[in-house]
Design a protein around this motif. Sequence first.
Motif, PDB file in Angstrom:
ATOM      1  N   TYR A 142      -0.937  -1.234  -8.197  1.00  0.00           N
ATOM      2  CA  TYR A 142       0.067  -1.548  -9.209  1.00  0.00           C
ATOM      3  C   TYR A 142       0.990  -2.570  -8.562  1.00  0.00           C
ATOM      4  O   TYR A 142       1.714  -2.256  -7.616  1.00  0.00           O
ATOM      5  N   PHE A 143       0.915  -3.826  -9.011  1.00  0.00           N
ATOM      6  CA  PHE A 143       1.737  -4.847  -8.368  1.00  0.00           C
ATOM      7  C   PHE A 143       2.802  -5.356  -9.324  1.00  0.00           C
ATOM      8  O   PHE A 143       2.705  -5.216 -10.542  1.00  0.00           O
ATOM      9  N   ARG A 144       3.837  -5.896  -8.736  1.00  0.00           N
ATOM     10  CA  ARG A 144       4.995  -6.339  -9.508  1.00  0.00           C
ATOM     11  C   ARG A 144       5.114  -7.853  -9.497  1.00  0.00           C
ATOM     12  O   ARG A 144       4.879  -8.493  -8.472  1.00  0.00           O
ATOM     13  N   LEU A 145       5.458  -8.386 -10.656  1.00  0.00           N
ATOM     14  CA  LEU A 145       5.651  -9.820 -10.847  1.00  0.00           C
ATOM     15  C   LEU A 145       7.135 -10.088 -11.065  1.00  0.00           C
ATOM     16  O   LEU A 145       7.723  -9.588 -12.029  1.00  0.00           O
ATOM     17  N   GLY A 146       7.728 -10.849 -10.172  1.00  0.00           N
ATOM     18  CA  GLY A 146       9.141 -11.175 -10.324  1.00  0.00           C
ATOM     19  C   GLY A 146       9.402 -12.043 -11.540  1.00  0.00           C
ATOM     20  O   GLY A 146       8.660 -12.980 -11.821  1.00  0.00           O
ATOM     21  N   ILE A 147      10.479 -11.713 -12.256  1.00  0.00           N
ATOM     22  CA  ILE A 147      10.876 -12.512 -13.435  1.00  0.00           C
ATOM     23  C   ILE A 147      12.359 -12.861 -13.395  1.00  0.00           C
ATOM     24  O   ILE A 147      12.914 -13.336 -14.390  1.00  0.00           O
ATOM     25  N   ARG A 148      13.017 -12.645 -12.268  1.00  0.00           N
ATOM     26  CA  ARG A 148      14.456 -12.866 -12.206  1.00  0.00           C
ATOM     27  C   ARG A 148      14.761 -14.361 -12.084  1.00  0.00           C
ATOM     28  O   ARG A 148      14.345 -15.018 -11.126  1.00  0.00           O
ATOM     29  N   ASP A 149      15.489 -14.879 -13.057  1.00  0.00           N
ATOM     30  CA  ASP A 149      15.892 -16.279 -13.055  1.00  0.00           C
ATOM     31  C   ASP A 149      17.170 -16.406 -13.870  1.00  0.00           C
ATOM     32  O   ASP A 149      17.161 -16.191 -15.079  1.00  0.00           O
ATOM     33  N   GLU A 150      18.266 -16.752 -13.207  1.00  0.00           N
ATOM     34  CA  GLU A 150      19.551 -16.809 -13.906  1.00  0.00           C
ATOM     35  C   GLU A 150      19.559 -17.869 -14.996  1.00  0.00           C
ATOM     36  O   GLU A 150      20.130 -17.666 -16.063  1.00  0.00           O
ATOM     37  N   ALA A 151      18.912 -18.992 -14.726  1.00  0.00           N
ATOM     38  CA  ALA A 151      18.890 -20.063 -15.732  1.00  0.00           C
ATOM     39  C   ALA A 151      18.177 -19.625 -16.998  1.00  0.00           C
ATOM     40  O   ALA A 151      18.529 -20.049 -18.103  1.00  0.00           O
ATOM     41  N   ALA A 152      17.171 -18.766 -16.855  1.00  0.00           N
ATOM     42  CA  ALA A 152      16.428 -18.265 -18.016  1.00  0.00           C
ATOM     43  C   ALA A 152      17.090 -17.039 -18.638  1.00  0.00           C
ATOM     44  O   ALA A 152      16.596 -16.511 -19.639  1.00  0.00           O
ATOM     45  N   GLY A 153      18.169 -16.568 -18.034  1.00  0.00           N
ATOM     46  CA  GLY A 153      18.847 -15.386 -18.550  1.00  0.00           C
ATOM     47  C   GLY A 153      18.132 -14.090 -18.203  1.00  0.00           C
ATOM     48  O   GLY A 153      18.443 -13.037 -18.764  1.00  0.00           O
ATOM     49  N   SER A 154      17.181 -14.157 -17.283  1.00  0.00           N
ATOM     50  CA  SER A 154      16.398 -12.978 -16.908  1.00  0.00           C
ATOM     51  C   SER A 154      17.063 -12.297 -15.715  1.00  0.00           C
ATOM     52  O   SER A 154      16.629 -12.425 -14.567  1.00  0.00           O
ATOM     53  N   VAL A 155      18.145 -11.579 -15.986  1.00  0.00           N
ATOM     54  CA  VAL A 155      18.922 -10.952 -14.920  1.00  0.00           C
ATOM     55  C   VAL A 155      19.227  -9.488 -15.216  1.00  0.00           C
ATOM     56  O   VAL A 155      19.742  -8.785 -14.343  1.00  0.00           O
ATOM     57  N   LEU A 188       5.935 -11.305  -1.467  1.00  0.00           N
ATOM     58  CA  LEU A 188       7.138 -10.769  -0.843  1.00  0.00           C
ATOM     59  C   LEU A 188       6.962  -9.301  -0.487  1.00  0.00           C
ATOM     60  O   LEU A 188       6.076  -8.611  -1.006  1.00  0.00           O
ATOM     61  N   ALA A 189       7.821  -8.831   0.402  1.00  0.00           N
ATOM     62  CA  ALA A 189       7.922  -7.401   0.701  1.00  0.00           C
ATOM     63  C   ALA A 189       9.127  -6.858  -0.044  1.00  0.00           C
ATOM     64  O   ALA A 189      10.178  -7.500  -0.108  1.00  0.00           O
ATOM     65  N   ALA A 190       9.005  -5.682  -0.630  1.00  0.00           N
ATOM     66  CA  ALA A 190      10.093  -5.059  -1.365  1.00  0.00           C
ATOM     67  C   ALA A 190       9.851  -3.563  -1.410  1.00  0.00           C
ATOM     68  O   ALA A 190       8.707  -3.112  -1.338  1.00  0.00           O
ATOM     69  N   PRO A 191      10.917  -2.781  -1.512  1.00  0.00           N
ATOM     70  CA  PRO A 191      10.733  -1.320  -1.586  1.00  0.00           C
ATOM     71  C   PRO A 191      10.071  -0.909  -2.885  1.00  0.00           C
ATOM     72  O   PRO A 191      10.025  -1.676  -3.854  1.00  0.00           O
ATOM     73  N   GLY A 192       9.551   0.316  -2.903  1.00  0.00           N
ATOM     74  CA  GLY A 192       8.958   0.842  -4.125  1.00  0.00           C
ATOM     75  C   GLY A 192      10.009   1.144  -5.173  1.00  0.00           C
ATOM     76  O   GLY A 192      11.207   0.922  -4.970  1.00  0.00           O
ATOM     77  N   PRO A 250       0.834  -1.205   0.000  1.00  0.00           N
ATOM     78  CA  PRO A 250       0.000   0.000   0.000  1.00  0.00           C
ATOM     79  C   PRO A 250       0.866   1.252   0.000  1.00  0.00           C
ATOM     80  O   PRO A 250       2.037   1.224   0.374  1.00  0.00           O
ATOM     81  N   GLY A 251       0.270   2.361  -0.427  1.00  0.00           N
ATOM     82  CA  GLY A 251       0.956   3.638  -0.378  1.00  0.00           C
ATOM     83  C   GLY A 251       1.768   3.931  -1.622  1.00  0.00           C
ATOM     84  O   GLY A 251       1.584   3.317  -2.681  1.00  0.00           O
ATOM     85  N   PRO A 252       2.709   4.911  -1.531  1.00  0.00           N
ATOM     86  CA  PRO A 252       3.506   5.311  -2.699  1.00  0.00           C
ATOM     87  C   PRO A 252       4.241   4.129  -3.303  1.00  0.00           C
ATOM     88  O   PRO A 252       4.851   3.325  -2.602  1.00  0.00           O
ATOM     89  N   CYS A 253       4.183   4.025  -4.625  1.00  0.00           N
ATOM     90  CA  CYS A 253       4.734   2.860  -5.323  1.00  0.00           C
ATOM     91  C   CYS A 253       5.770   3.254  -6.372  1.00  0.00           C
ATOM     92  O   CYS A 253       6.796   2.599  -6.512  1.00  0.00           O
ATOM     93  N   THR A 254       5.505   4.305  -7.135  1.00  0.00           N
ATOM     94  CA  THR A 254       6.466   4.827  -8.111  1.00  0.00           C
ATOM     95  C   THR A 254       6.547   6.343  -7.936  1.00  0.00           C
ATOM     96  O   THR A 254       5.759   6.940  -7.205  1.00  0.00           O
ATOM     97  N   LEU A 255       7.497   6.953  -8.619  1.00  0.00           N
ATOM     98  CA  LEU A 255       7.669   8.398  -8.551  1.00  0.00           C
ATOM     99  C   LEU A 255       6.985   9.089  -9.721  1.00  0.00           C
ATOM    100  O   LEU A 255       6.774   8.484 -10.776  1.00  0.00           O
TER     101      LEU A 255
END
Length: 399
Positions: free
Chosen positions: A349-362, A327-331, A181-186
């Motif tokens: 506005y929610f975020r979907l993680g896509i970080r995966d080294e095996a997939a090259g998503s770094v 997960l909890a993460a900063p804006g 909740p609250g401020p998410c982007t600038l």
Amino acid sequence: MSSPEAGLLDPGLLARMIAVRRHLHRFPELSNAEAGTQRHLRDALEAEGLDGVREVAGHGLAVDIVGAAAPSNRKIAIRADIDALPIAEETGLGFASEHPGVMHACGHDAHAAMGFAAAVLLHRSRASFRGTVRLIFQPAEEAEPLGGRRVVAEGLLDDVDGAIGIHVDPYIPSGRIVAAPGPCTLACDIFDAVVTGVSAHAARPSDGVDAIAAACAMVGELQAIVSRETDPYDPLVISITGISGGGAYNVIAPEVTLKGTIRSGSDATRRRAWRRLREVMEGIAAGRGAAVRLDIVEGEPAVVNDAELAAIVRDSAAACLGAGAVLAAPGWTAADDFGFYSQKRPSVYFRLGIRDEAAGSVHPLHHPQFRVDEAALPAGVTTLVASARRFLAADTQTG
């Protein structure tokens, strides 16, 4: 998985979603030029039996999916942006961009594909929910004139009770969800400046006024607005992203152009940054005998997440994907024209993680080697669908 929405993304629809995403990635289009993207998405939606797909905001689309479980006036919008960036792709993917210098380096191809799949799932299950979901495939998130502003101007949010936006995040593990909740982007504004001096022979710079020297002094001094004039807990970023001037080895440049961006977390800081930018640049120009013309274009406001909707997304993701998926993460210090939506209606506005080294998503967003881990997309679709249904189920006004 305890939610009825879990598992609805069958292999056939999953394959079609990936096909849509890869087609859009192969044929990316810049902001306000997404005619082919619009056409492909419309064809894909209509092939799945969705009626009433209409063109909006220039090269965008909207379609309403009306639940048939009971009468309801409640409506929720889902936004998926569709434009690409002026970046030359370096991923080496088999479906890499075939449009030179244009790339989906921010994941909007994935957003559009997830929006497509969410629309299909909601259409298929419309007999089991009440209320309306409006899918908005929005153009021009990346550049002026912004599509989010036009969506609001065209009244697409006038009759909705809330809005949901999604963005892929290469810093979060693949398949995880962040919705705070609250401020998410600038907020984000852009500016252009022309610094004017007096030309002279490079062997006698004292005969002229060096526009390059004045511009360089401005670049350095502008950073003090952030580092020396702004509370460290009050977000502000001022970036010079382009500088051009001169051309001959033996001529003092009479003109230099600068361009950049201002990112801010509060309206007061935003207005102060505009004022100080002008004061600093005009002061340096005057002190060096030069002149400057500064034009600032007000862009998107900050995205501020509604607490109730953020909780709905977290609860929906936990129910569908498991508690460990939330997960909890900063804006973000990034900006998004979904801010126009959150100004108009309660939004998340929610975020979907896509970080995966095996997939090259770094790689970070806007990088020429940016990749999306496609294995994360079903989690995004499931969360969108479950959140929309949960929001509509809270309706207390029927008729």
